[in-house]
Structures are given as structure tokens and as C-alpha cells.
Design a protein around this motif. Structure first.
Motif, PDB file in Angstrom:
ATOM      1  N   ARG A  70       8.042  12.957  -4.387  1.00  0.00           N
ATOM      2  CA  ARG A  70       7.124  11.823  -4.469  1.00  0.00           C
ATOM      3  C   ARG A  70       5.975  12.076  -5.438  1.00  0.00           C
ATOM      4  O   ARG A  70       5.478  11.140  -6.092  1.00  0.00           O
ATOM      5  CB  ARG A  70       6.559  11.511  -3.076  1.00  0.00           C
ATOM      6  CG  ARG A  70       7.553  10.942  -2.077  1.00  0.00           C
ATOM      7  CD  ARG A  70       7.859   9.490  -2.339  1.00  0.00           C
ATOM      8  NE  ARG A  70       6.690   8.649  -2.275  1.00  0.00           N
ATOM      9  CZ  ARG A  70       6.214   8.079  -1.163  1.00  0.00           C
ATOM     10  NH1 ARG A  70       6.840   8.268  -0.012  1.00  0.00           N
ATOM     11  NH2 ARG A  70       5.145   7.299  -1.193  1.00  0.00           N
ATOM     12  N   THR A  71       5.505  13.324  -5.530  1.00  0.00           N
ATOM     13  CA  THR A  71       4.300  13.604  -6.311  1.00  0.00           C
ATOM     14  C   THR A  71       4.571  13.757  -7.805  1.00  0.00           C
ATOM     15  O   THR A  71       3.628  13.850  -8.590  1.00  0.00           O
ATOM     16  CB  THR A  71       3.624  14.889  -5.797  1.00  0.00           C
ATOM     17  OG1 THR A  71       4.608  15.938  -5.744  1.00  0.00           O
ATOM     18  CG2 THR A  71       3.054  14.672  -4.415  1.00  0.00           C
TER      19      THR A  71
ATOM     20  N   THR B  81       8.245   8.475  -6.521  1.00  0.00           N
ATOM     21  CA  THR B  81       7.680   7.356  -5.769  1.00  0.00           C
ATOM     22  C   THR B  81       8.006   6.056  -6.489  1.00  0.00           C
ATOM     23  O   THR B  81       7.618   5.854  -7.639  1.00  0.00           O
ATOM     24  CB  THR B  81       6.162   7.489  -5.626  1.00  0.00           C
ATOM     25  OG1 THR B  81       5.862   8.634  -4.816  1.00  0.00           O
ATOM     26  CG2 THR B  81       5.568   6.251  -4.953  1.00  0.00           C
TER      27      THR B  81
ATOM     28  N   ASP C 299       8.307   1.615  -6.081  1.00  0.00           N
ATOM     29  CA  ASP C 299       7.579   0.583  -5.345  1.00  0.00           C
ATOM     30  C   ASP C 299       8.184   0.316  -3.974  1.00  0.00           C
ATOM     31  O   ASP C 299       7.479  -0.088  -3.045  1.00  0.00           O
ATOM     32  CB  ASP C 299       7.460  -0.704  -6.163  1.00  0.00           C
ATOM     33  CG  ASP C 299       8.767  -1.199  -6.742  1.00  0.00           C
ATOM     34  OD1 ASP C 299       9.834  -0.737  -6.313  1.00  0.00           O
ATOM     35  OD2 ASP C 299       8.703  -2.061  -7.646  1.00  0.00           O
TER      36      ASP C 299
ATOM     37  N   HIS D 276       9.119   2.578  -1.905  1.00  0.00           N
ATOM     38  CA  HIS D 276       8.486   3.538  -0.992  1.00  0.00           C
ATOM     39  C   HIS D 276       7.097   3.057  -0.588  1.00  0.00           C
ATOM     40  O   HIS D 276       6.715   3.133   0.585  1.00  0.00           O
ATOM     41  CB  HIS D 276       8.394   4.924  -1.637  1.00  0.00           C
ATOM     42  CG  HIS D 276       9.715   5.543  -1.947  1.00  0.00           C
ATOM     43  ND1 HIS D 276      10.185   5.695  -3.219  1.00  0.00           N
ATOM     44  CD2 HIS D 276      10.691   6.019  -1.126  1.00  0.00           C
ATOM     45  CE1 HIS D 276      11.385   6.263  -3.180  1.00  0.00           C
ATOM     46  NE2 HIS D 276      11.707   6.463  -1.924  1.00  0.00           N
ATOM     47  N   ASN D 277       6.338   2.559  -1.551  1.00  0.00           N
ATOM     48  CA  ASN D 277       5.008   2.030  -1.234  1.00  0.00           C
ATOM     49  C   ASN D 277       5.093   0.804  -0.329  1.00  0.00           C
ATOM     50  O   ASN D 277       4.290   0.646   0.598  1.00  0.00           O
ATOM     51  CB  ASN D 277       4.271   1.668  -2.528  1.00  0.00           C
ATOM     52  CG  ASN D 277       3.854   2.897  -3.315  1.00  0.00           C
ATOM     53  OD1 ASN D 277       3.687   3.982  -2.753  1.00  0.00           O
ATOM     54  ND2 ASN D 277       3.696   2.742  -4.620  1.00  0.00           N
TER      55      ASN D 277
ATOM     56  N   GLU E  96       5.730   1.980   3.253  1.00  0.00           N
ATOM     57  CA  GLU E  96       4.552   2.559   3.901  1.00  0.00           C
ATOM     58  C   GLU E  96       3.535   1.492   4.286  1.00  0.00           C
ATOM     59  O   GLU E  96       2.923   1.577   5.360  1.00  0.00           O
ATOM     60  CB  GLU E  96       3.949   3.620   2.979  1.00  0.00           C
ATOM     61  CG  GLU E  96       4.850   4.851   2.898  1.00  0.00           C
ATOM     62  CD  GLU E  96       4.486   5.838   1.817  1.00  0.00           C
ATOM     63  OE1 GLU E  96       4.935   6.989   1.895  1.00  0.00           O
ATOM     64  OE2 GLU E  96       3.754   5.454   0.871  1.00  0.00           O
TER      65      GLU E  96
ATOM     66  N   ILE F 129       2.614   7.233   5.826  1.00  0.00           N
ATOM     67  CA  ILE F 129       3.346   8.017   4.836  1.00  0.00           C
ATOM     68  C   ILE F 129       4.767   8.211   5.351  1.00  0.00           C
ATOM     69  O   ILE F 129       4.966   8.477   6.546  1.00  0.00           O
ATOM     70  CB  ILE F 129       2.654   9.375   4.574  1.00  0.00           C
ATOM     71  CG1 ILE F 129       3.424  10.214   3.550  1.00  0.00           C
ATOM     72  CG2 ILE F 129       2.445  10.152   5.861  1.00  0.00           C
ATOM     73  CD1 ILE F 129       2.695  11.511   3.162  1.00  0.00           C
TER      74      ILE F 129
ATOM     75  N   LYS G 203      -0.557  13.493   1.756  1.00  0.00           N
ATOM     76  CA  LYS G 203       0.123  13.333   0.462  1.00  0.00           C
ATOM     77  C   LYS G 203      -0.187  14.492  -0.494  1.00  0.00           C
ATOM     78  O   LYS G 203       0.508  14.654  -1.507  1.00  0.00           O
ATOM     79  CB  LYS G 203      -0.260  11.999  -0.171  1.00  0.00           C
ATOM     80  CG  LYS G 203       0.425  10.817   0.515  1.00  0.00           C
ATOM     81  CD  LYS G 203       0.128   9.501  -0.177  1.00  0.00           C
ATOM     82  CE  LYS G 203       0.924   8.372   0.493  1.00  0.00           C
ATOM     83  NZ  LYS G 203       0.684   7.057  -0.149  1.00  0.00           N
TER      84      LYS G 203
ATOM     85  N   SER H   1      12.313  12.482  -2.325  1.00  0.00           N
ATOM     86  CA  SER H   1      11.943  11.416  -1.404  1.00  0.00           C
ATOM     87  C   SER H   1      13.150  10.655  -0.864  1.00  0.00           C
ATOM     88  O   SER H   1      14.285  10.825  -1.318  1.00  0.00           O
ATOM     89  CB  SER H   1      10.988  10.453  -2.103  1.00  0.00           C
ATOM     90  OG  SER H   1      11.521   9.995  -3.325  1.00  0.00           O
TER      91      SER H   1
END
Length: 395
Positions: free
Chosen positions: A79-80, A84, A86, A88-89, A92, A105, A263, A274
Motif C-alpha cells: 500500500r505504501t 493503494t 481508489d 482500497h480508499n 476504508e 484501515i 498506516k 495489499s
């Protein structure tokens, strides 16, 4: 293979089998629904955690297919870095809305949630008060943190209060956390969250509830914490996307600052690729379904209450379950395994659960009616239970 390893493996497996603790794993040749197929035999399935039947829900499948067409089958990175997307966002944000928290998360599994969250918050200068029957992933997360682990008798609030007082007043620890399952998966009992909150406020404890078996089941689907109306009183709410929601993965929900920290400090988030895009989108759609209607939740409870009442009326020991989880407690491990085998031969798939999943001498068959079962399926399963129970002298 190195001889020492060969000797260890042979002896360890033989010992498991001799103590009736060896688990045979069977492969399904069908979807994991209310009816399953194993080796050509159709069986009534009472072993799944697919509580709401969403694992084969058409809406989820269609969303997953469309997402795969757009994003591919994998996220491609952690993810970092650039794993990541959209989706995934979106997931969450939907989890936070569902759980009534500021943020959330997502992790690759519920197990990863506990490995990540406990060790990111607690360290060797801290202490963790942990219910004696907490899930293995909680236990491993506590060990990884290197904090002092203080077992608390199962659901014993007097013991919690005494140990919270001792830990906080000792001056030995910077932080003290109390951690518990929301719903205990083998007995079906529910954490005493109002009392937990009261004690936590008295002694300034960090509160941590793993609601893997409560999400989608309790609180009209929003979970055990929501069931008690205490979403603003629990610091960390953990859950899975793989049981009632029917997909895969896990989540931590809480304050924005908590999620910001996880995170940058949650190791599975930092070092493991992810969730797949299709899984993230399907999980989001599953939450949408639960937020639209309580129909599946209500049907789950109707089926659970019916099965428990009928098995209890036959004379089976179903313990003190407060949820649709329905254990048939048999005691001896050999009897539990034989009972499960005979159920299977008669047409019911209900796995035996023995040590180390449950304490020695409390072997059982764990039954999980779902929203997808019909009354006809349950009646047939109950009749088979009666036949096998009489045959083996249990009832």
C-alpha cells in the motif's frame, strides 16, 4: 530431508493422531454455500463462517468481475509504494461509515489486523490484559508486541477489575490495554462491553475489541460494539471481511489519528501486498448490502435460534451461546471426531473442534447456520443429529 526434521515431524504427527487431535482437511468441489459437495457427496453445510451467505452473492461476483477487468487481478505492490488504488480508499471509507468511526484501515486478513495493530500500539514497556479465550491471532499479536501479557479469566469482570487496578497502580507500565473478542467463536458468547468500558474508564485502559464473529452478526450487522451503542468508547475495533461479509481481508476502525499511525507502523500494511482490487470492491459491495437492509441479518438469527432450540430440545449440550453459533459440546476428543464422521456419512458437514482450538476435554461439533439455509435443510440436519446422537449414546 534432514533426519532431525524427519524425526520431529513423524513423532509430532503420530502423537496428534494418537490423541485424536489430528485434523483431516477436505477440499470442496463447489461454492461454500448452505449445501456443499465433497468427493461427489452433497452435504448440508454447518461448518462455514459465511454467516450471511454472501460468499456466492451475485452482486458481489458482478462487482468483482468488473473491477478485475479494470484493475487486474492483483494490486501489484504494498500500500505504501503504489499498491493503494481508489477501490482500497473507497473500502476504508465505507468501513468507517459502517462501524461509526472516524476512519478505518484494511488489511489482508483478520489475523494480520491483530498482528499489526497490537504490536504497533503496545511494546515492552506496556501490559496487555487479555481474555483467556481470545483468538490465536490476538495471542500472537500480543506476543509480537513484547508487552507483558496478563491473562484475565474468561468474561470475569471482577478479575478484570482486580488485574486492571494492579497493573495500572504498579507503576511498571506506560500503557495498559484490555483486549477481547467481541463474539467468542467456539462458544458463541458475547463480550460484556458495557462493563468493559466502565472498568476501562476507571483505570484508563486502552480498549481493543476483535469483532471478527460479530461484524455482520451483531448490532443489525454493524457489530458487537454498535450493538451496545458504544462505538465512541472503544479505541480499536477489529473485524474481518471474510466471514459475514463473504470475501477476504480484515480491518481496524477507530480514530483518524489511530489509522494514520497504523498506516506507518502496521507491519503487514507496510510489507505485504495489499488486498486484490476485486476483493476490495466486493467487500465494499457487501457492506452496501448490509447497510441497505437487515433482511440477511434477521434471517441468520431466525435460523440460528431455530437450530439451537431444536438441538437443545433433543437433549444436546449447546453451552451458553448468545449468537447463531451453535456448539454441540461432547467432551472427549475421540467422541467429537466420531460424531462428526457419522454426521458426514449421513449427509451433514459439521467439523469436530478439539484442542488446541478449544481446551482439552471440551471437544465439540461447531454448527453455523447461515442466512442461506432453508428450514427444510435445518430440519433434515436436526433429524440426522437425533439419529447419530442416539446411536452414539449422547442423547
Amino acid at each position: 530431508m534432514v533426519q532431525k526434521l524427519q524425526e520431529f515431524l513423524s513423532e509430532a504427527i503420530a502423537e496428534k493422531k494418537a490423541k485424536n487431535l489430528y485434523n483431516e482437511i477436505e477440499a470442496l468441489s463447489s461454492a461454500n454455500g448452505p449445501m456443499i459437495e465433497i468427493n461427489g457427496q452433497e452435504l448440508i453445510n454447518l461448518s462455514s463462517n459465511n454467516y450471511l451467505g454472501l460468499a456466492k452473492e451475485e452482486r458481489l461476483k458482478e462487482v468483482a468481475k468488473k473491477t478485475i477487468d479494470k484493475y487486474g487481478v492483483g494490486a501489484g505492490a504494498v500500500r505504501t509504494i503504489n499498491g493503494t488504488m481508489d477501490v482500497h480508499n473507497d473500502l476504508e471509507k465505507k468501513i468507517a461509515e459502517f462501524k461509526h468511526t472516524e476512519a478505518a484501515i484494511a488489511f489482508q486478513s483478520g489475523f494480520n489486523c491483530n498482528m499489526a495493530a497490537v504490536s504497533a500500539i503496545m511494546n515492552k514497556e506496556d501490559a496487555i490484559l487479555s481474555d483467556a479465550l481470545n483468538h490465536a491471532s490476538i495471542i500472537d499479536g500480543c506476543r509480537l508486541s513484547r508487552a507483558k501479557i496478563i491473562p484475565v479469566k474468561h468474561q470475569d469482570m471482577d478479575d478484570l477489575r482486580e488485574k486492571a487496578k494492579e497493573a495500572t497502580e504498579s507503576g511498571l507500565y506506560k500503557k495498559v490495554m484490555y483486549i477481547s473478542d467481541g463474539v467468542f467463536s467456539m462458544d458463541g458468547d458475547v463480550a460484556k462491553i458495557p462493563e468493559i468500558v466502565e472498568i476501562a474508564e476507571e483505570f484508563n485502559l486502552i480498549t481493543y475489541i476483535d469483532d471478527a464473529h460479530g461484524s455482520g452478526v451483531m448490532g443489525k450487522g454493524a457489530g458487537t460494539v454498535k450493538h451496545f451503542g458504544l462505538s465512541d468508547k472503544i479505541d480499536l475495533q477489529i473485524g474481518t471481511l471474510s466471514k459475514a461479509l463473504g470475501v477476504v481481508g480484515g480491518y481496524v476502525a477507530g480514530s483518524q489519528e489511530l489509522i494514520d499511525w497504523l498506516k506507518v507502523a502496521g507491519r503487514p500494511f507496510l510489507f505485504s501486498t495489499s488486498l486484490t482490487p476485486g476483493d476490495a470492491a466486493a467487500a465494499t459491495e457487501a457492506i452496501n448490502i448490509l447497510m441497505e437492509s437487515t433482511e440477511l441479518h434477521d434471517r441468520l438469527w431466525e435460523n440460528g435460534n431455530y437450530l439451537k432450540a431444536e438441538l437443545k430440545a433433543l437433549g444436546f449440550n449447546i453451552g451458553n451461546s448468545e449468537t447463531p453459533i451453535t456448539p454441540v459440546i461432547l467432551g472427549e476428543e475421540k467422541l467429537a471426531q466420531e460424531f462428526s464422521k457419522r454426521l458426514r456419512e449421513e449427509g451433514v458437514y459439521a467439523k469436530s473442534i478439539v484442542f488446541p482450538t478449544v481446551p482439552l476435554g471440551t471437544g465439540r461439533v461447531r454448527n453455523m447456520p447461515t442466512a442461506a439455509h432453508t428450514k427444510e435443510m435445518l430440519d433434515k440436519a436436526i433429524a440426522i443429529y437425533e439419529k447419530v446422537g442416539k446411536e452414539l449414546g449422547v442423547i
